[in-house]
Design an enzyme around this catalytic site. Sequence first.
Site, PDB file in Angstrom:
ATOM      1  N   SER A 118      15.547  -3.700 -18.323  1.00 47.35           N
ATOM      2  CA  SER A 118      14.772  -4.022 -17.117  1.00 47.35           C
ATOM      3  C   SER A 118      14.029  -2.790 -16.622  1.00 47.35           C
ATOM      4  O   SER A 118      13.261  -2.875 -15.674  1.00 47.35           O
ATOM      5  CB  SER A 118      15.707  -4.540 -16.024  1.00 47.35           C
ATOM      6  OG  SER A 118      16.682  -3.563 -15.727  1.00 47.35           O
ATOM      7  N   HIS A 139      12.182  -9.252 -21.341  1.00 46.26           N
ATOM      8  CA  HIS A 139      13.065  -9.116 -20.176  1.00 46.26           C
ATOM      9  C   HIS A 139      13.383 -10.473 -19.560  1.00 46.26           C
ATOM     10  O   HIS A 139      12.558 -11.071 -18.879  1.00 46.26           O
ATOM     11  CB  HIS A 139      12.385  -8.177 -19.148  1.00 46.26           C
ATOM     12  CG  HIS A 139      13.194  -7.979 -17.913  1.00 46.26           C
ATOM     13  ND1 HIS A 139      12.611  -7.830 -16.666  1.00 46.26           N
ATOM     14  CD2 HIS A 139      14.534  -7.895 -17.715  1.00 46.26           C
ATOM     15  CE1 HIS A 139      13.572  -7.672 -15.759  1.00 46.26           C
ATOM     16  NE2 HIS A 139      14.740  -7.713 -16.369  1.00 46.26           N
ATOM     17  N   GLU A 151       9.597 -11.557 -18.926  1.00 46.60           N
ATOM     18  CA  GLU A 151       8.500 -10.585 -19.013  1.00 46.60           C
ATOM     19  C   GLU A 151       8.419 -10.090 -20.457  1.00 46.60           C
ATOM     20  O   GLU A 151       9.429  -9.687 -21.027  1.00 46.60           O
ATOM     21  CB  GLU A 151       8.759  -9.398 -18.086  1.00 46.60           C
ATOM     22  CG  GLU A 151       8.577  -9.719 -16.614  1.00 46.60           C
ATOM     23  CD  GLU A 151       8.871  -8.509 -15.714  1.00 46.60           C
ATOM     24  OE1 GLU A 151       7.952  -8.063 -15.014  1.00 46.60           O
ATOM     25  OE2 GLU A 151      10.022  -8.024 -15.701  1.00 46.60           O
ATOM     26  N   ASN A 190      10.407  -5.349 -11.220  1.00 51.05           N
ATOM     27  CA  ASN A 190      11.139  -4.317 -10.493  1.00 51.05           C
ATOM     28  C   ASN A 190      10.236  -3.414  -9.655  1.00 51.05           C
ATOM     29  O   ASN A 190      10.672  -2.875  -8.640  1.00 51.05           O
ATOM     30  CB  ASN A 190      12.007  -3.494 -11.449  1.00 51.05           C
ATOM     31  CG  ASN A 190      13.282  -4.250 -11.794  1.00 51.05           C
ATOM     32  OD1 ASN A 190      13.816  -4.984 -10.976  1.00 51.05           O
ATOM     33  ND2 ASN A 190      13.762  -4.096 -13.013  1.00 51.05           N
TER      34      ASN A 190
END
Length: 391
Positions: A118, A139, A151, A190
């Site tokens: 991540s 991800h 992702e 993130n």
Amino acid sequence: MMIQKIVVVGAGTMGHGIAEVAALSGFRVGVIDVSWDFLNRAKDRIKESVVRLYEKGQLKEKAEDILARIEFNTSYDIAKDADFAIEAVPENLELKKKVFTTLDEIAPPHAILATNTSSIPISDIAEATKRKEKVIGMHFFNPPVIMKLVEVIPSKYTSEDVTNITVDLAKKMNKIPVRLKYEIPGFVSNRIFIRLLQEACREVESGEETIEEVDSAARNKLKLPMGLFELADYVGLDVVVDIWNVLTTRGTPDVKCSMYRNKVNEKNLGVKTGKGFYSYPSPGKYSKVQLPNESKTDPAKLISLAVNEASWMIENQIVNAKDVDTVMIYGFNFPKGLLEMADELGLDNIYKYLKEIYAKGYEAYKPTSILEKMVNERKLGKKTGEGFYKY
């Protein structure tokens, strides 16, 4: 390229979830971990989940037929006939490199090697192999069986073919892929997540708002499933600080804030320890936090830094506005996209807050050129008929 067998390295929460998703999608699956303890636990959890789905009438085939497609082993030999491998071991670069070096030696030359990291740059992991062009980020979100988002992150070495095959595989797994043009620290998810937490922290530490006011605005005005501090507690404050460190050490402008680190130093990590910004019934047991219905917090201010970050990604052609919103809807259960919210709240309001906070010395809040241009051209969102979207 025909993908028939997928190997997953790591049988933890993410690993066994990804393995289950692959098996549910009709692939043969191999699961590798260092001990049979981990593997047997993973096997039990997958079985429990598949049986539950079958009993709910959500599967077209019998639970035992799906489970028969999954093999478990402590040896990498089961990767000898893999077409695609997904690594899901803890977030430690050296450990991941070791996994990739071994996969590179054992998996056939055509096999694509993906990482579920991540936050670690895909290029750093790819350098542990002799097939850098066949290494990619994939991800998944937790829990993989339920969360729709994946992702897809190419490194500076990844070939276009490999990226296309990975996007296609995500779709075959019944997922919604968001493809980044190239890798950036923290990817889309993130980066936006941390920017939301940073502004929440700045507002509280500067005395503008309280934790409860911020979370009330997030829940009651933005209609998010959780308040931002509540979400940080849920994810784990140690995890939040780790992601934050990855972003700032790799060049993302920081926002001065000590609240999250202080909690980690006190060993109050959120839900997992029973206490973070809020208290929970017991370690690992989450219950919805009670918050006031009213709050003076302006939601436009609360999302301003995250919107600026999203506009930076658009400006640099990493993703488009729709991609950003897909990530927030399917990765964080937002009721609508971040940039759709921004258009509704008015880009002039968001821009005004960014300029005010930037003037106080917060470098990260410097409005992007694209946002400045939109405001100057009166593309302010819904009220003018055009912002990030046309209305």
